[in-house]
Design a protein around this motif. Sequence first.
Motif, PDB file in Angstrom:
ATOM      1  N   PHE A  56       0.853  -1.184   0.000  1.00  0.00           N
ATOM      2  CA  PHE A  56       0.000   0.000   0.000  1.00  0.00           C
ATOM      3  C   PHE A  56       0.892   1.239   0.000  1.00  0.00           C
ATOM      4  CE2 PHE A  56      -3.332  -2.551   2.541  1.00  0.00           C
ATOM      5  CZ  PHE A  56      -3.973  -2.935   1.378  1.00  0.00           C
ATOM      6  N   GLY A  57       0.376   2.348  -0.509  1.00  0.00           N
ATOM      7  CA  GLY A  57       1.133   3.596  -0.483  1.00  0.00           C
ATOM      8  C   GLY A  57       0.508   4.629  -1.392  1.00  0.00           C
ATOM      9  N   SER A  58       1.076   5.822  -1.380  1.00  0.00           N
ATOM     10  CA  SER A  58       0.510   6.954  -2.109  1.00  0.00           C
ATOM     11  C   SER A  58       0.415   6.698  -3.600  1.00  0.00           C
ATOM     12  CB  SER A  58       1.364   8.205  -1.869  1.00  0.00           C
ATOM     13  OG  SER A  58       0.894   9.279  -2.672  1.00  0.00           O
ATOM     14  N   ALA A  59      -0.710   7.133  -4.179  1.00  0.00           N
ATOM     15  CA  ALA A  59      -0.913   7.039  -5.621  1.00  0.00           C
ATOM     16  C   ALA A  59      -0.693   8.387  -6.304  1.00  0.00           C
ATOM     17  CB  ALA A  59      -2.331   6.559  -5.912  1.00  0.00           C
ATOM     18  N   THR A  80      -5.343  10.285 -13.566  1.00  0.00           N
ATOM     19  CA  THR A  80      -4.246  10.546 -14.493  1.00  0.00           C
ATOM     20  C   THR A  80      -4.088  12.043 -14.741  1.00  0.00           C
ATOM     21  OG1 THR A  80      -5.731  10.308 -16.400  1.00  0.00           O
ATOM     22  CG2 THR A  80      -4.539   8.328 -15.676  1.00  0.00           C
ATOM     23  N   GLU A  81      -4.984  12.845 -14.186  1.00  0.00           N
ATOM     24  CA  GLU A  81      -4.931  14.285 -14.366  1.00  0.00           C
ATOM     25  C   GLU A  81      -4.040  14.924 -13.292  1.00  0.00           C
ATOM     26  OE1 GLU A  81      -6.301  16.044 -16.855  1.00  0.00           O
ATOM     27  OE2 GLU A  81      -6.859  14.110 -17.705  1.00  0.00           O
ATOM     28  N   GLY A 149      -2.669   1.012  -9.262  1.00  0.00           N
ATOM     29  CA  GLY A 149      -2.579   2.370  -9.789  1.00  0.00           C
ATOM     30  C   GLY A 149      -1.154   2.868  -9.898  1.00  0.00           C
ATOM     31  N   PRO A 150      -0.984   4.190  -9.916  1.00  0.00           N
ATOM     32  CA  PRO A 150       0.346   4.787 -10.033  1.00  0.00           C
ATOM     33  C   PRO A 150       1.053   4.883  -8.686  1.00  0.00           C
ATOM     34  CG  PRO A 150      -1.321   6.500 -10.033  1.00  0.00           C
ATOM     35  CD  PRO A 150      -2.057   5.183  -9.968  1.00  0.00           C
ATOM     36  N   GLY A 151       2.162   5.622  -8.650  1.00  0.00           N
ATOM     37  CA  GLY A 151       2.871   5.865  -7.398  1.00  0.00           C
ATOM     38  C   GLY A 151       3.498   4.618  -6.819  1.00  0.00           C
ATOM     39  N   ILE A 152       3.337   4.446  -5.510  1.00  0.00           N
ATOM     40  CA  ILE A 152       3.921   3.295  -4.820  1.00  0.00           C
ATOM     41  C   ILE A 152       3.382   1.991  -5.374  1.00  0.00           C
ATOM     42  CG2 ILE A 152       4.109   2.127  -2.594  1.00  0.00           C
ATOM     43  CD1 ILE A 152       5.846   4.644  -2.843  1.00  0.00           C
ATOM     44  N   MET A 153       2.121   1.988  -5.759  1.00  0.00           N
ATOM     45  CA  MET A 153       1.533   0.766  -6.344  1.00  0.00           C
ATOM     46  C   MET A 153       2.271   0.378  -7.619  1.00  0.00           C
ATOM     47  SD  MET A 153      -2.538   1.510  -5.713  1.00  0.00           S
ATOM     48  CE  MET A 153      -2.467   3.206  -6.307  1.00  0.00           C
ATOM     49  N   GLU A 154       2.498   1.366  -8.463  1.00  0.00           N
ATOM     50  CA  GLU A 154       3.243   1.110  -9.695  1.00  0.00           C
ATOM     51  C   GLU A 154       4.650   0.608  -9.383  1.00  0.00           C
ATOM     52  OE1 GLU A 154       3.409   4.138 -12.970  1.00  0.00           O
ATOM     53  OE2 GLU A 154       5.552   4.087 -12.491  1.00  0.00           O
ATOM     54  N   ALA A 155       5.294   1.227  -8.399  1.00  0.00           N
ATOM     55  CA  ALA A 155       6.657   0.829  -8.040  1.00  0.00           C
ATOM     56  C   ALA A 155       6.709  -0.631  -7.618  1.00  0.00           C
ATOM     57  CB  ALA A 155       7.179   1.728  -6.917  1.00  0.00           C
ATOM     58  N   ALA A 156       5.720  -1.077  -6.838  1.00  0.00           N
ATOM     59  CA  ALA A 156       5.697  -2.475  -6.382  1.00  0.00           C
ATOM     60  C   ALA A 156       5.524  -3.426  -7.564  1.00  0.00           C
ATOM     61  CB  ALA A 156       4.573  -2.665  -5.367  1.00  0.00           C
ATOM     62  N   ASN A 157       4.545  -3.151  -8.419  1.00  0.00           N
ATOM     63  CA  ASN A 157       4.342  -4.005  -9.597  1.00  0.00           C
ATOM     64  C   ASN A 157       5.553  -3.974 -10.509  1.00  0.00           C
ATOM     65  OD1 ASN A 157       0.973  -2.872  -9.512  1.00  0.00           O
ATOM     66  ND2 ASN A 157       1.594  -4.961  -9.074  1.00  0.00           N
ATOM     67  N   GLU A 177     -11.126   9.478 -14.780  1.00  0.00           N
ATOM     68  CA  GLU A 177     -10.250   8.658 -15.614  1.00  0.00           C
ATOM     69  C   GLU A 177      -9.115   8.044 -14.805  1.00  0.00           C
ATOM     70  OE1 GLU A 177      -7.374   9.177 -19.561  1.00  0.00           O
ATOM     71  OE2 GLU A 177      -8.194  10.910 -18.534  1.00  0.00           O
ATOM     72  N   GLN A 178      -8.888   6.770 -15.013  1.00  0.00           N
ATOM     73  CA  GLN A 178      -7.741   6.108 -14.421  1.00  0.00           C
ATOM     74  C   GLN A 178      -7.437   4.854 -15.228  1.00  0.00           C
ATOM     75  OE1 GLN A 178      -7.958   4.095 -10.728  1.00  0.00           O
ATOM     76  NE2 GLN A 178      -9.506   2.706 -11.471  1.00  0.00           N
ATOM     77  N   LEU A 179      -6.200   4.443 -15.198  1.00  0.00           N
ATOM     78  CA  LEU A 179      -5.776   3.250 -15.916  1.00  0.00           C
ATOM     79  C   LEU A 179      -4.875   2.425 -15.017  1.00  0.00           C
ATOM     80  CD1 LEU A 179      -4.863   4.797 -19.400  1.00  0.00           C
ATOM     81  CD2 LEU A 179      -6.848   3.358 -18.894  1.00  0.00           C
ATOM     82  N   PRO A 180      -4.868   1.101 -15.162  1.00  0.00           N
ATOM     83  CA  PRO A 180      -3.918   0.284 -14.407  1.00  0.00           C
ATOM     84  C   PRO A 180      -2.505   0.586 -14.871  1.00  0.00           C
ATOM     85  CG  PRO A 180      -5.057  -1.045 -16.051  1.00  0.00           C
ATOM     86  CD  PRO A 180      -5.738   0.293 -16.029  1.00  0.00           C
TER      87      PRO A 180
END
Length: 327
Positions: A56-59, A80-81, A149-157, A177-180
């Motif tokens: 978990f973490g900031s997006a 995404t904005e 999502g983005p941020g920490i989530m993206e970093a983990a993936n 709007e949001q994208l994986p």
Amino acid sequence: MANPPKPAPLASAPLAYHNAPFLDSPDGRILRIMAEYEEPMARFRRERIQDTVVFFGSARFRAMETASAELELLANTGSTEPAPQEEQPARGDELSCKETSSLKLTRAKAAVEMARFYEDARKLASMITEWAMTLGGHRHRFVICSGGGPGIMEAANRGAYEAGGKTIGLNIHLPYEQLPNPWITPALNFEFHYFFMRKYWFAYLAKALVVFPGGFGTLDEMFEILTLAQTQKLEEKITVVMYGSKYWNEVINLKVLAEKGAISPKDLELFQFADTPEAAFAILKASLMEHINTEPVLGETPGQPVPEGPAPSAEELLGPGIARTLP
């Protein structure tokens, strides 16, 4: 009285499970809830996922890929904005300008700090994945899972992907709007309508949770897991690592809860702090090894590589030989 005219031939009625207006209606809610349980379960089985390590973490922060890249604060969790210009971190000449607002200067400092957390999450996820891939067996162990999502989530993936492992994204459908993020394994890319079903899948497979700095969503998910652990509603032990002790001790003072009697002093043992990927990995590896030693998976052969192909369904594996339904 004259007979009414013969009606025109009727087209076939839609099958109930193809009736979109019904499925999207309040009457179809129970089916939508069931689908958000059964469909992920089928995919996890098919992809041979045994359990997870959740990040978990900031997006709201984007990564700084190079020293010259600009960090940009996003408008909202999963968006995404970009946020309004006045809320963005100060950049370039703004850092030395006397007219630059204190908010922009504070955000500039925080943006650099968050870039470090992004890289730490990326490294830690890679370390866990590389180690977990050596365990072998019939199923993938301790797969990195994030909110997608983005941020920490993206970093983990991203860290798990770069290590060559499978990685899960549990996205939530939001009104903007949001994208994986692109680092999620395609077959393990989920999107949920119901927050509670998403929360279920975060908790159900998790053997460990790593909580990086974040906002309301991160706090919500963290306290949900801590409450389940505190009330012994989780069948198996879950290790909670709060990453970035300075941040968390400034944001919340959990010791006060114990001092005031709102929680037991023993509840402070439900989590541990870590400030480096190496320290977090040591905590996680020690606890995850306990699961390996005490909870062997039925039919597993330690050290054997996980089969590459998809796992057979229960029907394919166990029978009976029920005829398939035609499309």
